[in-house]
Structures are given as structure tokens and as C-alpha cells.
Design an enzyme around this catalytic site. Structure first.
Site, PDB file in Angstrom:
ATOM      1  N   VAL A 169      -3.960  -0.192   1.410  1.00 59.65           N
ATOM      2  CA  VAL A 169      -2.492  -1.029   1.575  1.00 59.65           C
ATOM      3  C   VAL A 169      -1.755   0.140   1.416  1.00 59.65           C
ATOM      4  O   VAL A 169      -0.316  -0.400   1.455  1.00 59.65           O
ATOM      5  CB  VAL A 169      -2.957  -2.113   0.601  1.00 59.65           C
ATOM      6  CG1 VAL A 169      -1.732  -2.758  -0.075  1.00 59.65           C
ATOM      7  CG2 VAL A 169      -4.010  -2.931   1.605  1.00 59.65           C
ATOM      8  N   ASP A 170      -1.818   0.657   0.076  1.00 62.92           N
ATOM      9  CA  ASP A 170      -0.919   1.977  -0.177  1.00 62.92           C
ATOM     10  C   ASP A 170      -1.210   2.961   0.946  1.00 62.92           C
ATOM     11  O   ASP A 170       0.748   2.950   1.261  1.00 62.92           O
ATOM     12  CB  ASP A 170      -1.552   2.791  -0.874  1.00 62.92           C
ATOM     13  CG  ASP A 170      -2.139   2.019  -2.391  1.00 62.92           C
ATOM     14  OD1 ASP A 170      -1.078   2.047  -3.217  1.00 62.92           O
ATOM     15  OD2 ASP A 170      -2.796   2.854  -3.642  1.00 62.92           O
ATOM     16  N   VAL A 171      -1.319   3.413   1.924  1.00 65.13           N
ATOM     17  CA  VAL A 171      -0.744   3.880   2.936  1.00 65.13           C
ATOM     18  C   VAL A 171       0.131   3.190   3.341  1.00 65.13           C
ATOM     19  O   VAL A 171       1.157   3.442   3.804  1.00 65.13           O
ATOM     20  CB  VAL A 171      -2.208   4.517   3.739  1.00 65.13           C
ATOM     21  CG1 VAL A 171      -1.346   5.046   4.869  1.00 65.13           C
ATOM     22  CG2 VAL A 171      -3.360   5.510   3.168  1.00 65.13           C
TER      23      VAL A 171
END
Length: 364
Positions: A169-171
Site C-alpha cells: 500500500v505504501d509503494v
């Protein structure tokens, strides 16, 4: 020729992954990035280990902070706030992910700094947005994988929700941030207008659910975890040879006929499997047949046989093997900057190549 983003200056107040990943990609493209960290401890990921490199820096930090200069500031102190304000005044872009209201408390919020820099692109990344109800929610990737629905469709079945093996999700949010920043820079260049760009992890993860989210919003179907099978394509999953597992990814009826004629010609004429829709409907029967068939030879034998007729098939590599594969294909997946190694930027340009000039900054 100059790098694509030569002349663009970015003040990077972000930490951990989504923001630092975005600013690293922009730095690879030639932007000047100044990473601002708190004294003593710096970015949280400096201590997120093991593993650590030979100098004692967590490899997590090293993965998303190359090509940046470092600046240590205690933003609770007025003198350091002034330095940060001067940095922002001389920058084209600000990236921050402190959470709603924190930069304002440091006198570095968008409305506070845009006065002295009207063309500023101010990218703010939060976990759940900026509404009052969202402000108190912590934006950790694992939490987002859970609440976004991603874990509900990942794992062996619905009783075993499973996170993805990287902070995906961060990426994904970092990639969306790059798109937003580049778009806003284009607007500033063409129309002379700066603006605030806002992203949140929840919206980014919902966007990344693509066909699975569409199944619900367009057809009312709530997807469930199916292990390594696919809800809409078959056979498109993991199978076991006589020794180990491998991946088979058949995407259309023509591929299936070619595959069936090579491994078991009666499959090609079996009415249960004549179309993709029927193969999905009868996936249990098809899987049972293929499980028995694939158990008769090694995974390598099946990969060789099916690869020769251009059926999408491959080994399940560990990361070492994946990097070795990319190297064997001439993709140059690893870059070394003064002894600091990282995975290369995946974008190539015919005239303005990606550049690598700075190892991740030390904490001063």
C-alpha cells in the site's frame, strides 16, 4: 542531455516508505532532493532491522533514500523552523507525511508557506485523508492492508486473511504521489499555478484493487480469498510438479487449446473447459485433473515443455533468483553507489537516462 527533472528542487519531510519512495524516484530522474530528518534518530526506518549493512544502517532505509542530500532539523525549535521555511521557499515541491495538522504546528503548513512561494507544489500524504474522523487513525501499511480489503482477498481462503509480503500500500501510494507531483509541476509550468496535492493510503489501496473492487461496485460481488487461483481466469494459479511448485498463467482460450494439446489432448475437447468462463465455473474439476497430471514430472520439465510452445509458465523464485533472472536478461537490476547497493529504477529513457549520484545520506 540534462536529466528529465534537472532544476527541480524537492524539500522532503516524509518518513518511512510512501513519501521517501516517491522522492527517491523523482531524485533518480534528476530532481534535487533534500531529506529533512529529526536529530539523533532520523527516519524511523534507520533502525528497522535486521538486516543492516556493513555500516550499521538498516537496509530498509537504504532501499528508498538514494540520490538525496540530508538535513537534520528539530522542527519544534523556531530556529530550525526558519531553516525549513527557507528551504521550502527555495523549492519547487514539498513532500510530507506527518499526519493532518502537524506541519501547521511547525509553521510549515501549505497555507503558511505558499505565501512566499505561490508556485509551490505541496504533496501531503496521510493514512485516511484529512477529515476530522480520519485524523486520529494511524497510517501503517499493515493496518491499511487489513481495512482496505486487500487482506480479505489474499491468503489460502477467507479464514486465513494474509498480508502481502511487502508494504504494498505504501509503494502504490508513493507511485500515485509521483504521478500527482509530476502533473502539478506540468500545471505550474504551463499555467503558472501552484497547488496542494493530497493522497491517502486508503484511497490508493482501493484504487489498486482494480478488478476486485470493480466486482463489487459494478456487480455487487464481494470477492474472497482464493489462494493462488484467480476469480476470473483459469487455469491461472500455482501447481505442483513432482518436486516443487511452479506458476501457470493461461490468459485466453487459444492458449488453453495449445496447452491442452501439449499436455493432455482430451482436455482440448472437454466441454467443461471449452471457454474461460466454463473453466472458471469448473475450476475444481480442472484443478484436480491438472494436479494429477503435473505430479508425473518435475517442475523444471513442465516449465521447459510449456515454455517451448510459449505458454506462460515459470518457476517460483526467491528474491535472489529473481535478481539473477533479471541480470541474465540484461536488465541490470542492481545499482551500486559508493558501495551502497539498491534495486535500479525500472524506467529507461532513450535520451535522458536515470542517474545515480548519491548514496543514502548519513544522519548528521
Amino acid at each position: 542531455m540534462k536529466p528529465p527533472l534537472a532544476g527541480i528542487k524537492i524539500a522532503d519531510f516524509s518518513r518511512v516508505l510512501a513519501g521517501p519512495y516517491a522522492t527517491m524516484l523523482l531524485a533518480d530522474l534528476g530532481a534535487e532532493v533534500v531529506k529533512v530528518e529529526r536529530p539523533t534518530t532520523g527516519d524511523d526506518t534507520r533502525s528497522w532491522g535486521p538486516p543492516f549493512d556493513k555500516d550499521g544502517t538498516a537496509t530498509y532505509f537504504l532501499s528508498v533514500n538514494r540520490n538525496k542530500s540530508g538535513l537534520t532539523l528539530d522542527l519544534s525549535k523556531p530556529a530550525d523552523q526558519k531553516i525549513a521555511q527557507e528551504l521550502i521557499a527555495s523549492s519547487d515541491v514539498v513532500v510530507e507525511n506527518f499526519g493532518s495538522g502537524v506541519m501547521e504546528r511547525f509553521n510549515l503548513g501549505y497555507e503558511q508557506v505558499v505565501v512566499s512561494n505561490p508556485l509551490l507544489i505541496y504533496c501531503s500524504i496521510t493514512g485516511f485523508g484529512s477529515s476530522d474522523s480520519a485524523k486520529a487513525l494511524p497510517g501503517y501499511d499493515l493496518l491499511l492492508q487489513g481495512v482496505s480489503g486487500l487482506m480479505s482477498i489474499t491468503g489460502a481462503d477467507s479464514n486465513d486473511p494474509t498480508k502481502v509480503g511487502v508494504a504494498l500500500v505504501d509503494v502504490i501510494t508513493g507511485l500515485h504521489a509521483v504521478t500527482g507531483i509530476l502533473t502539478a509541476l506540468r500545471v505550474a509550468e504551463q499555467q503558472g499555478v501552484g497547488q496542494k496535492v493530497e493522497l491517502n493510503l486508503l484511497s490508493s489501496s482501493l484504487s489498486a484493487l482494480v478488478n476486485q473492487a470493480s466486482a463489487y461496485v459494478s456487480a455487487g460481488v464481494i470477492p474472497v480469498a482464493m489462494g493462488n487461483a484467480h476469480p476470473s481466469i483459469a487455469p491461472y494459479q500455482v501447481f505442483s510438479g513432482s518436486d516443487k511448485k511452479f506458476v501457470l498463467a493461461i490468459g485466453n482460450d487459444q492458449q488453453f487449446i495449445k496447452f491442452a494439446n501439449a499436455v493432455s489432448p482430451e482436455l482440448a475437447t472437454d466441454a467443461r473447459f471449452s471457454t474461460n468462463q466454463l473453466r472458471v465455473k469448473n475450476l475444481g474439476d480442472l484443478t484436480q485433473i491438472l494436479d494429477h497430471l503435473f505430479a508425473t514430472k518435475s517442475a523444471a520439465d513442465w516449465i521447459e515443455l510449456l515454455g517451448k510452445i510459449e505458454i506462460p509458465v515459470g518457476a517460483i523464485n526467491n528474491i535472489k533468483e529473481a535478481i539473477e533472472l533479471a541480470t541474465s536478461l540484461g536488465l541490470d537490476p542492481v545499482v551500486d553507489i559508493a558501495g551502497s547497493k539498491s534495486i535500479a529504477n525500472p524506467i529507461t529513457f532513450s535520451k535522458t537516462p536515470v542517474t545515480y549520484s548519491k548514496a543514502p545520506p548519513k544522519l548528521s
